[in-house]
Design an enzyme around this catalytic site. Structure first.
Site, PDB file in Angstrom:
ATOM      1  N   HIS A 379      37.075  36.433   0.068  1.00 37.56           N
ATOM      2  CA  HIS A 379      38.010  37.562   0.078  1.00 37.56           C
ATOM      3  C   HIS A 379      39.200  37.258   0.968  1.00 37.56           C
ATOM      4  CE1 HIS A 379      36.998  39.813   3.918  1.00 37.56           C
ATOM      5  NE2 HIS A 379      35.822  39.256   3.765  1.00 37.56           N
ATOM      6  N   GLU A 427      37.658  43.525  -0.119  1.00 38.17           N
ATOM      7  CA  GLU A 427      36.216  43.350   0.131  1.00 38.17           C
ATOM      8  C   GLU A 427      35.770  44.247   1.265  1.00 38.17           C
ATOM      9  OE1 GLU A 427      32.709  41.270   2.204  1.00 38.17           O
ATOM     10  OE2 GLU A 427      34.595  42.004   2.969  1.00 38.17           O
TER      11      GLU A 427
END
Ligand SMILES: *[C@@H]1O[C@H](CO)[C@@H](O)[C@H](O)[C@H]1NC(C)=O
Ligand SMILES: *[C@@H]1O[C@H](CO)[C@@H](O)[C@H](O)[C@H]1NC(C)=O
Ligand SMILES: *[C@@H]1O[C@H](CO)[C@@H](O)[C@H](O)[C@H]1NC(C)=O
Ligand SMILES: *[C@@H]1O[C@H](CO)[C@@H](O)[C@H](O)[C@H]1NC(C)=O
Ligand SMILES: *[C@@H]1O[C@H](CO)[C@@H](O)[C@H](O)[C@H]1NC(C)=O
Ligand SMILES: *[C@@H]1O[C@H](CO)[C@@H](O)[C@H](O)[C@H]1NC(C)=O
Ligand SMILES: *[C@@H]1O[C@H](CO)[C@@H](O)[C@H](O)[C@H]1NC(C)=O
Ligand SMILES: *[C@@H]1O[C@H](CO)[C@@H](O)[C@H](O)[C@H]1NC(C)=O
Ligand SMILES: *[C@@H]1O[C@H](CO)[C@@H](O)[C@H](O)[C@H]1NC(C)=O
Ligand SMILES: *[C@@H]1O[C@H](CO)[C@@H](O)[C@H](O)[C@H]1NC(C)=O
Ligand SMILES: *[C@@H]1O[C@H](CO)[C@@H](O)[C@H](O)[C@H]1NC(C)=O
Ligand SMILES: *[C@@H]1O[C@H](CO)[C@@H](O)[C@H](O)[C@H]1NC(C)=O
Length: 756
Positions: A379, A427
């Site tokens: 992420h 995320e």
């Protein structure tokens, strides 16, 4: 039961290897014509569309053995350092212009290194604090004069110090004053139970103060809210985040008094408004107050141990038991009364917003099986500068993709299968970017993805590698780690030449002794929906601190102190640990994308199932037998799976590796294994988690998650209905294992079971 272990891809001795290579060459001449027809039939050209020459022997299926070394040698720690320095020059919270800009820069970077790159976006519900009106907790005197307020943000010098103020995402804006406050230790179910059952203290109508650690932030707040608390203060206790009054940042990696942990409190995965489906234009969206699970309904703040001391200091009531005492120099008491009838208050300004989050993809198209995807993802969003979480991982992924992209661009390497690098957005808010993407493309990925390798944090310590993964990938994970030199000089001098050695020393599997334990894939990072919803085998690597330290997590987690300085001057001075993680990921990615036969080991799965069975039988066997719930069918199904796995392995050893159809058939069977463990209706009470073996369980344990949880529920509330759920789920677990075994059988013989 003890299944015999075997290794799918035993390394060849160099002598044998050479002989095979010659035979392979002759074979390829002889059967070239046949393959030509097959190749034509499947639309796979010896020369690919772009006219690059194939890697040596590509069409006979043999991988180029030199590529592994080229990738390892190509990874340069200085580049990782440069990447990290650039990426941490800015705060890059999801849904902000800086995040969008980093996505765009990454796309250009990938294009520059020969990858095909794309950005995809989703409109999702995110949450922000108001930096002009920071979240705070207050102490007032009994005549309402303000005596203390928590600081706006961390005391951090050496960088732009107007970074975002700390907050707990998705907790509501609120303004409360109370005259009573209760200390709830870690805010776990058992802590709240002890408070009321043993100490006769209610949190209703009061403020709760609890320390971070043990369970998720959202869970602590939910448990307090369910019991009528009006608000929550979460703080980082030195007992969990700064042992022995150590030197703190910027001199060491320990937590300073103002460090506050940011983070999400949403308990689901993905966009809260579109559970189960992608947040695309046509999507049905729930409203903020009808999400499942619900968003928190009471205000909460996150503070450091410096300000926390001011609150703990004024609490009255009885002293807490020893295991509730933290590391602040005060007498820890339960409350609820406050010294001199003082008052405490919370004022929070968070708001939920519809924002756009971006995923970026960099693709190296496979030369022989372009419709088989090997993914590596990380992420991109962080809470502040995010040097450890996740930007060290992003810096490593960029370097690995540069090396692989350059090898591809220069024609030195054309992987057999397609490699997709993924940079996820949002995320931190709840695995949002990856979950929405898996939701959008679950049919494509469910059929075509070979594996997903996750790289979130790359280095959160410099002591040992640690891995999580599906049993299918254990052997490939070990093999990759065995090839990577140990970045720690002391360890090398002690005879631990590779990262594998040190990993083994620190995580020795009590049952197998010659391999380290690998933890299960849970809810902790972007692998969750790949593994638990799509049935795609996942692995996750990082370098860790010494697990024997006994801290809750790395001390500066999600604070503003996660800066470039922290890694560059304290934790990984030469970026050798980052580099080692990059090499391990690179090697497993190469192996998964280039091996003719997928490096999946069925027997590791059989062993894992056996261990899970033994654990279930040991922990709950007697209870179950007393209720006449028998485990025989489960036992039998596991034996059968094991037998099929051994037969399958023999078959794979004998196939013609130059025959594209034969290799594709066995590879497809192996890919089917992980999917076979999915149950379409999900685990009991958890429809989104469909993997009956690898799913995070509430009550933990090293056994079948749905069984462990339903048994625990039935034991807590001993009703017939609950035991029926156990029986029902036991039959589902047994069936998924039977069905996994059937996928390994010869493709026309699956209908009848083999004799065992
Ligand atoms: C993806 O990127 C390629 C170029 O790398 C471009 O041709 C294509 O239009 C992009 N697709 C989308 C959906 O943006
Ligand atoms: C809490 O008390 C402070 C100080 O008296 C006051 O400024 C604030 O408005 C109060 N908040 C509420 C919700 O009463
Ligand atoms: C913040 O840092 C400065 C300089 O290091 C120090 O003088 C000050 O006391 C610190 N404040 C807090 C609240 O820790
Ligand atoms: C510091 O960050 C703030 C907020 O991101 C920004 O507005 C400001 O321009 C930055 N200051 C410097 C000197 O970079
Ligand atoms: C528990 O606390 C309540 C309210 O403070 C009190 O009325 C009750 O007597 C207490 N019960 C016991 C068993 O001490
Ligand atoms: C949910 O929120 C909407 C506004 O977003 C409001 O109109 C509605 O009354 C709320 N419903 C409930 C049940 O609270
Ligand atoms: C804690 O309480 C004891 C008495 O129970 C007292 O002697 C001590 O000074 C207190 N410590 C602090 C830090 O308040
Ligand atoms: C109010 O606080 C003062 C100290 O600030 C204290 O002396 C006084 O006893 C308190 N009054 C009550 C009723 O607790
Ligand atoms: C969110 O914003 C986008 C535009 O950025 C809009 O298309 C979409 O309808 C919005 N969604 C909601 C739920 O407000
Ligand atoms: C690895 O190092 C440890 C000490 O950390 C030592 O006990 C062990 O023998 C070493 N392993 C090997 C294979 O030399
Ligand atoms: C490893 O981390 C510790 C702090 O935990 C640090 O003192 C040490 O210098 C680091 N080693 C390297 C090589 O960076
Ligand atoms: C399950 O546990 C029971 C009691 O401990 C034991 O007798 C039995 O052999 C175990 N079953 C298996 C298959 O290991």
């Amino acid at each position: 039961m003890g299944f015999q272990s075997f290794d799918m891809r035993e390394p060849m001795s160099s002598h044998k290897g050479r002989k095979l290579l010659i035979v392979g060459l002759v074979c390829s001449l002889v059967i070239g014509f046949t393959i030509g027809i097959l190749v034509g039939h499947f639309g796979i050209g010896k020369e690919s569309d772009d006219g690059l020459p194939s890697a040596p022997g590509a069409n006979t299926g043999e991988e180029n053995p030199l590529i592994s070394d080229l990738i390892m040698e190509g990874i340069n720690p200085n580049n990782i350092r440069d990447n990290l320095k650039k990426l941490t020059g800015d705060v890059h919270v999801a849904g902000t212009p800086a995040d969008r800009q980093q996505a765009e820069e990454l796309r250009l970077f990938w294009e520059g290194h020969g990858l095909k790159a794309n950005i995809s976006s989703y409109n999702v519900l995110l949450s922000y604090s108001d930096d002009n009106d920071p979240n705070k907790a207050y102490i007032y005197s009994n005549d309402s004069a303000q005596e203390f307020e928590t600081p706006d943000r961390e005391n951090l010098t050496g960088v732009n110090d107007t970074f975002p103020t700390p907050y707990l995402a998705y907790t509501p804006a609120g303004n409360i004053n109370v005259t009573e406050m209760v200390y709830a230790n870690y805010g776990r179910l058992e802590d709240f139970r002890d408070l009321s059952a043993i100490h006769n203290i209610s949190v209703s109508g009061r403020l709760v103060i609890a320390r971070f650690g043990q369970i998720s932030r959202g869970e602590k707040i939910r448990l307090a809210e369910e019991r009528g608390a009006l608000g929550v203060i979460l703080y980082l206790d030195p007992a969990d985040y700064n042992l022995n009054n150590s030197k703190v940042y910027p001199d060491d990696w320990w937590l300073p008094p103002t460090g506050a942990q940011r983070g999400s409190t949403f308990a689901g995965d993905g966009d809260p408004l579109t559970p189960g489906y992608p947040a695309i234009d046509s999507a049905y969206r729930y409203s903020e107050n009808t999400t499942q699970p619900p968003l928190p309904g009471i205000p909460a703040v996150t503070i450091g141990y410096g300000p926390a001391k001011e609150f703990l200091k004024i609490m009255q009531g009885e002293n807490v038991p020893d295991d509730w005492i933290g590391g602040i120099a005060v007498n820890y008491t339960f409350g609820p009364g406050l010294l001199d009838n003082k008052k405490v208050g919370l004022r929070t300004s968070n708001r939920n917003e519809n924002r756009t989050t971006y995923n970026v993809f960099g693709i190296i198209k496979g030369s022989i099986e372009p419709d088989r995807y090997v993914l590596l993802g990380n992420h991109r969003d962080s809470w502040v500068y995010g040097a450890i979480d996740p930007t060290g991982g992003t810096a490593v992924m960029m370097e690995l993709s540069r090396v692989m992209g350059d090898l591809f661009k220069s024609g030195q390497w054309k992987p057999r299968r397609t490699i997709i690098f993924c940079s996820w957005g949002a995320e931190e808010f709840g695995l949002i970017g990856s979950t929405e993407w898996v939701e959008e493309y679950i049919k494509n990925l469910g059929n075509r993805a070979v594996a997903y390798i996750n790289l979130d944090i790359a280095v959160m310590g410099n002591h040992t590698l640690r891995g999580l993964g599906s049993p299918l990938l254990y052997t490939a994970m070990y093999d990759a780690a065995r090839k990577v030199d140990n970045p720690d000089e002391d360890e090398r001098n002690a005879g631990n030449h590779t990262v594998f050695h040190t990993w083994l020393e620190n995580h020795r599997d009590p049952k197998k002794t010659d391999v380290p334990t690998i933890g299960p894939i849970g809810l902790g990072s972007d692998y969750a929906s790949f593994q638990m919803r799509a049935g795609i085998p996942c692995a996750d690597f990082r370098y860790n601190y010494d697990p024997k330290l006994g801290i809750a997590f790395y001390p500066l987690y999600h604070t503003a102190f996660e800066t470039f300085h922290l890694l560059d001057s304290i934790m990984d001075r030469n970026f050798e640990f980052h580099s080692a993680v990059g090499k391990v990921c690179g090697e497993i990615l190469r192996s998964l994308s280039d091996s003719v036969i997928l490096p999946f080991n069925m027997s590791d799965y059989a062993d894992k199932l056996t261990d899970m069975y033994d654990s279930l039988n040991t922990t709950h066997g007697d209870t179950l037998r007393q209720r006449d719930i028998r485990l025989d069918y489960l036992d039998e199904a596991i034996s059968q799976f094991s037998t099929e796995a051994i037969a399958f392995n023999t078959k794979v050893g004998n196939i013609d590796k130059t025959n594209l159809v034969e290799t594709r058939m066995v590879n497809d069977q192996m890919m089917q294994i992980e999917r076979s463990f999915l149950d379409p209706s999900g685990l009991p009470g958890q429809p989104m988690y469909r993997h009956v073996i690898q799913t995070s369980s509430v009550f933990s344990g090293d056994s079948f998650p749905g069984l462990v949880d339903t048994i625990a529920n039935a034991e807590t509330d001993d009703t017939e209905d609950r035991w029926e759920v156990v029986k029902q789920h036991l039959s589902v677990v047994t069936f998924t294992i039977q069905s996994a075994a059937s996928t390994l059988r010869d493709v026309t013989d699956f209908i009848s079971a083999v004799e065992t």
